[in-house]
Write a protein that holds these residues in place. Structure first.
Motif, PDB file in Angstrom:
ATOM      1  N   ALA A  57       1.888  -5.385  -6.012  1.00 43.50           N
ATOM      2  CA  ALA A  57       2.038  -5.276  -4.562  1.00 43.50           C
ATOM      3  C   ALA A  57       2.983  -4.131  -4.197  1.00 43.50           C
ATOM      4  CB  ALA A  57       2.553  -6.596  -3.983  1.00 43.50           C
ATOM      5  N   LEU A  64       9.487  -6.065  -0.571  1.00 41.03           N
ATOM      6  CA  LEU A  64       8.780  -5.950  -1.844  1.00 41.03           C
ATOM      7  C   LEU A  64       9.704  -5.456  -2.949  1.00 41.03           C
ATOM      8  CD1 LEU A  64       5.387  -4.472  -0.599  1.00 41.03           C
ATOM      9  CD2 LEU A  64       5.806  -6.773  -1.466  1.00 41.03           C
ATOM     10  N   MET A 109      -4.582  -2.642   0.375  1.00 42.00           N
ATOM     11  CA  MET A 109      -3.580  -3.597  -0.068  1.00 42.00           C
ATOM     12  C   MET A 109      -4.151  -4.997   0.102  1.00 42.00           C
ATOM     13  SD  MET A 109      -0.011  -1.826   1.217  1.00 42.00           S
ATOM     14  CE  MET A 109      -0.544  -1.441   2.889  1.00 42.00           C
ATOM     15  N   THR A 110      -3.656  -5.953  -0.646  1.00 42.93           N
ATOM     16  CA  THR A 110      -4.287  -7.266  -0.748  1.00 42.93           C
ATOM     17  C   THR A 110      -3.683  -8.292   0.207  1.00 42.93           C
ATOM     18  OG1 THR A 110      -2.759  -8.030  -2.469  1.00 42.93           O
ATOM     19  CG2 THR A 110      -4.726  -6.827  -3.192  1.00 42.93           C
ATOM     20  N   GLU A 137      -2.781 -11.202  -0.795  1.00 42.10           N
ATOM     21  CA  GLU A 137      -1.674 -11.794  -1.522  1.00 42.10           C
ATOM     22  C   GLU A 137      -0.387 -10.987  -1.318  1.00 42.10           C
ATOM     23  OE1 GLU A 137      -5.411 -13.225  -2.887  1.00 42.10           O
ATOM     24  OE2 GLU A 137      -4.690 -11.148  -2.770  1.00 42.10           O
ATOM     25  N   ALA A 138      -0.524  -9.664  -1.253  1.00 44.31           N
ATOM     26  CA  ALA A 138       0.650  -8.821  -1.007  1.00 44.31           C
ATOM     27  C   ALA A 138       1.162  -9.020   0.418  1.00 44.31           C
ATOM     28  CB  ALA A 138       0.297  -7.350  -1.246  1.00 44.31           C
ATOM     29  N   TRP A 139       0.246  -9.207   1.374  1.00 47.62           N
ATOM     30  CA  TRP A 139       0.668  -9.447   2.763  1.00 47.62           C
ATOM     31  C   TRP A 139       1.513 -10.715   2.861  1.00 47.62           C
ATOM     32  CZ3 TRP A 139       0.868  -7.164   7.421  1.00 47.62           C
ATOM     33  CH2 TRP A 139       1.107  -7.975   8.532  1.00 47.62           C
ATOM     34  N   ARG A 182       3.799  -9.217  -8.091  1.00 50.02           N
ATOM     35  CA  ARG A 182       4.800  -8.549  -7.257  1.00 50.02           C
ATOM     36  C   ARG A 182       4.887  -7.055  -7.574  1.00 50.02           C
ATOM     37  NH1 ARG A 182       7.837 -13.602  -8.053  1.00 50.02           N
ATOM     38  NH2 ARG A 182       9.068 -12.658  -9.727  1.00 50.02           N
TER      39      ARG A 182
END
Length: 775
Positions: free
Chosen positions: A38, A19, A147-148, A150-152, A35
């Protein structure tokens, strides 16, 4: 799970590094913000994720009991699925499949030993030994830590190889411990076979091998998702690259059975299959076919096929290959002009020549590995030559690739098991494009490109995979322009690009204009007119005339003039100026609405609303908008596109009439399939994104079935153009493409990739006649 628990901090660090590393990558404003969000969320919640994952892993080791006190069994039960659960399973399954790629052999042996210890036929579906269970724990705890998804997705590719390596070590250590403790030092091969009606009796002799040889025998496995009755896990019948893994001659329920190569039980693997996206299921099935081939070669020939690179072919075989290429008799059959007049007779002559050259090459081979490689490649090309959906003239060009592919396969055994090998990708890509075309529909240029590709490969025989990768990239570039320049598609691609640009600009102008007006005292009527009408005027003008054209610039100035005219006028000079400029302003407003095709009656309604607002402002004694604010606004409006994000936002609002209005082009031969209908899930949206230009589909629209080819996808990915052989065009928005895929209204014409089908056909022949592999 000790290894996994100890590895968790390392995995957290991998995610943090990933990240952090992508924070400064270039991208659209929206992607960069995603980004940053995240990274911020991970810094805040990484400790929670670590601790919760550790606790969840510990809980997974506890037995579950029913009210009667006996262990529960979830197999076969129906249960409600929470919102988002399917998407979570997709994420976990993608991670699990990468683990299985590395550790299936060790997991297979560990599964058998644990089943032996526990007296089970298979592991329960929730057993933490299964990689999809561990992966699902990590995903669930990630989401529980706020946490989302999309972040995963941003961290998954970095996490997967590290997790795969650690689980491989864990499975290997567990096997070594069990063997040292006296648990199944020898693997009983009978334990790998599940008896079905018609199979040999249970009293058959027991065959044993030491543990180190177990992997080769355990490899006689079903393709992922395959049932014991010869059926397959539920999935769309037609998916890009999909294979059934259970074609004619490969029914494992009729005299041949096994266990999934992943090390999971049948129910576990079926559950994993049905919980993944169509693309993932297709790839898993395709991998199952090539995996079976690799395991057969290892089992019958030896471990050479486990290597990533072999020694060069023996001198005798190298000489035979060179003689084949230079042979006048071969040239007479294969090295012809490739004219479109070729028919079935010529294809049969080519097939006969290939069979003859295969026999000669096998006689020159010095090792079983060389003989097996020659035979499998030959069988694959026999299958391709027999594919009647490919025009005969093109099949002959495909046949000329047999020797170059053989060279690659001899040097790189992974050709047989790697779906992404450039030689496979090239053949599959060319095959998908020619499956549906007819000789009278622009096929000459495509056939000429295929001819050029083959000739380039033949000119560089020693370069191996590099030349295949080179011409694959060139073929992709060719497709990106060729299909969109054919017939009516050429005209409508330009139309679609303008439509997408107009709709995207409308959304983006609205967003930026709202920012500009947030702190300005603008009357509601004027604000509504600017957002609902004038942003579309600016967008159409930008497309029609150009972003910097004087007409577009003048219309931007109208917005600034309107805002000034609608502000309070306590000063007499300002009121006099408004009276003087008002007729011209209203005339320019009418001109702008004319660009949108508004009828006179609708223009009159908007003009009356604006006039009433201006009259009220004329009499107002409130504080006016400062000249500095107006100058700043005019400057921003004049350069509005400089502040816009790179990507479009949301659905486009278009139809045939709006296309004609925006572009001035007759759209009678284009069918617009607009937004609306059912909402596709994430898996279908992902599938739509990965559709390949040039692929053929069956499109069922308004009760009529059309055979269409994907000719173009817009730069922002919001519009897809499908074209029939007759030149009819279908312009479909991305969300509707996903909806049609989900509903089965858009179905790929190919059920499986060309080389996967060829591999399956080769396997069927080898299973029926195994002696031919080395004879």
């Amino acid at each position: 799970m000790v290894h996994v628990g100890r590895a968790l901090p390392e995995w957290v660090k991998v995610c943090d590094t990933r990240l952090t590393s992508i924070l400064d990558q270039a991208g659209s404003a929206r992607d960069m913000q995603a980004r940053r969000d995240a990274w911020t969320a991970f810094q805040k919640n990484q400790t929670t994720w670590l601790n919760q994952s550790r606790k969840a892993l510990q809980r997974s080791l506890l037995p579950r009991f029913s009210n009667s006190g006996s262990p529960t069994s979830v197999s076969g039960q129906l249960e409600l699925v929470a919102e988002g659960a399917i998407d979570d399973q997709i994420l976990a399954s993608r991670l699990a499949m990468q683990v299985l790629d590395k550790s299936s052999t060790e997991l297979n042996e560990l599964r058998l030993r644990v089943q032996h210890l526990e007296g089970r036929m298979e592991l329960p579906r929730g057993d933490v030994l299964l990689p999809d269970v561990t992966a699902r724990i990590l995903v669930d705890q990630w989401l529980d830590a706020h946490m989302t998804r999309e972040a995963w997705v941003l961290v998954q590719d970095a996490l997967a190889p590290v997790m795969a390596a650690k689980l491989y070590e864990a499975y290997k250590a567990a096997n070594e411990f069990l063997v040292a403790s006296g648990v199944m030092k020898e693997i009983d091969l009978q334990a790998l076979v599940r008896r079905v009606p018609g199979s040999r009796s249970e009293g058959s002799p027991v065959v044993r091998r030491d543990a180190s040889a177990a992997a080769a025998t355990a490899s006689r496995a079903m393709a992922p998702g395959q049932r014991m009755d010869g059926g397959s896990a539920a999935m769309p019948a037609s998916v890009p690259g999909a294979v059934s893994g259970m074609g004619p001659g490969s029914n494992f329920g009729a005299g041949r059975s096994g266990v999934p190569s992943s090390g999971m039980g049948v129910h576990d693997e079926t559950r994993l299959m049905t919980g993944t996206s169509p693309l993932a299921r297709a790839r898993m099935r395709a991998q199952g076919v090539v995996g079976r081939l690799k395991r057969m070669l290892i089992d019958r020939v030896g471990g050479d096929f486990e290597a990533t690179q072999l020694l060069p072919p023996s001198p005798r075989l190298q000489q035979a290959i060179q003689q084949q290429v230079a042979s006048p008799s071969v040239a007479a059959a294969l090295y012809v002009s490739g004219s479109s007049g070729m028919g079935a007779v010529h294809v049969e002559r080519v097939a006969s020549s290939l069979r003859q050259r295969t026999a000669e090459l096998k006689q020159a081979a010095s090792t079983p590995t060389e003989k097996a490689t020659i035979e499998v490649v030959a069988l694959m090309f026999q299958s391709i030559l027999a594919e009647e959906r490919i025009p005969p003239s093109v099949r002959v060009w495909f046949a000329r690739l047999q020797i170059p592919v053989l060279r690659v396969a001899l040097a790189e055994p992974e050709f047989f098991s790697a779906l992404q090998h450039p030689a496979r990708r090239l053949i599959d890509r060319m095959g998908s494009c020619v499956m549906g075309f007819e000789s009278n529909v622009g096929s000459a240029a495509l056939e000429a490109e295929i001819k050029r590709v083959v000739q380039v490969i033949e000119q560089y025989p020693e370069t191996g995979r590099r030349v295949f990768q080179l011409v694959f990239d060139e073929f992709q570039k060719f497709l990106s322009t060729y299909l969109s320049e054919q017939g009516s598609a050429s005209r409508f691609v330009s139309v679609a690009q303008q439509v997408e640009q107009k709709e995207t600009l409308s959304v983006q102008y609205t967003i930026e204009l709202r920012k500009l007006l947030d702190e300005m005292p603008v009357r509601d009527e004027v604000r509504d007119f600017l957002f609902k009408v004038w942003v579309d005027v600016l967008a159409v003008a930008s497309v029609k005339y150009g972003l910097k054209h004087e007409e577009t610039t003048a219309l931007k100035q109208v917005a600034s003039d309107l805002l000034w005219a609608a502000s309070a006028k306590p000063n007499r000079n300002d009121r006099a100026r408004v009276i003087q400029q008002l007729p011209g302003l209203l005339q320019r407003l009418r001109h702008g609405m004319g660009l949108l095709g508004f009828p006179t009656s609708l223009q009159d309604q908007h003009i009356k609303s604006v006039s009433d607002t201006l009259a009220d402002a004329f009499m107002s004694r409130t504080e006016p908008i400062s000249q500095e604010s107006l100058d700043n606004l005019s400057d921003r409006l004049a350069n509005l596109e400089d502040y816009l994000p790179a990507n479009g936002v949301g659905d486009l609002d278009l139809d045939t009439e709006s296309i004609e209005m925006i572009t001035g082009v007759d759209a009678s031969n284009i069918e617009v399939i607009n937004q609306g209908g059912s909402q596709p899930n994430e898996a279908m949206r992902s599938w739509a994104v990965e559709l390949q230009i040039g692929s053929w589909f069956g499109l069922d629209h308004n009760g009529k079935l059309n055979s269409v080819q994907l000719a173009w996808r817009s730069e922002r990915g919001q519009l897809y153009l499908f074209v029939t052989n007759g030149g009819r065009c279908f312009l479909i928005q991305s969300m509707r493409v996903a909806s049609y895929l989900q509903a089965g209204l858009l179905v790929p014409s190919e059920e499986e990739a060309l080389t996967v089908r060829a591999t399956r056909d080769a396997m069927a022949k080898l299973e029926a006649n195994p002696e031919r592999l080395l004879n």
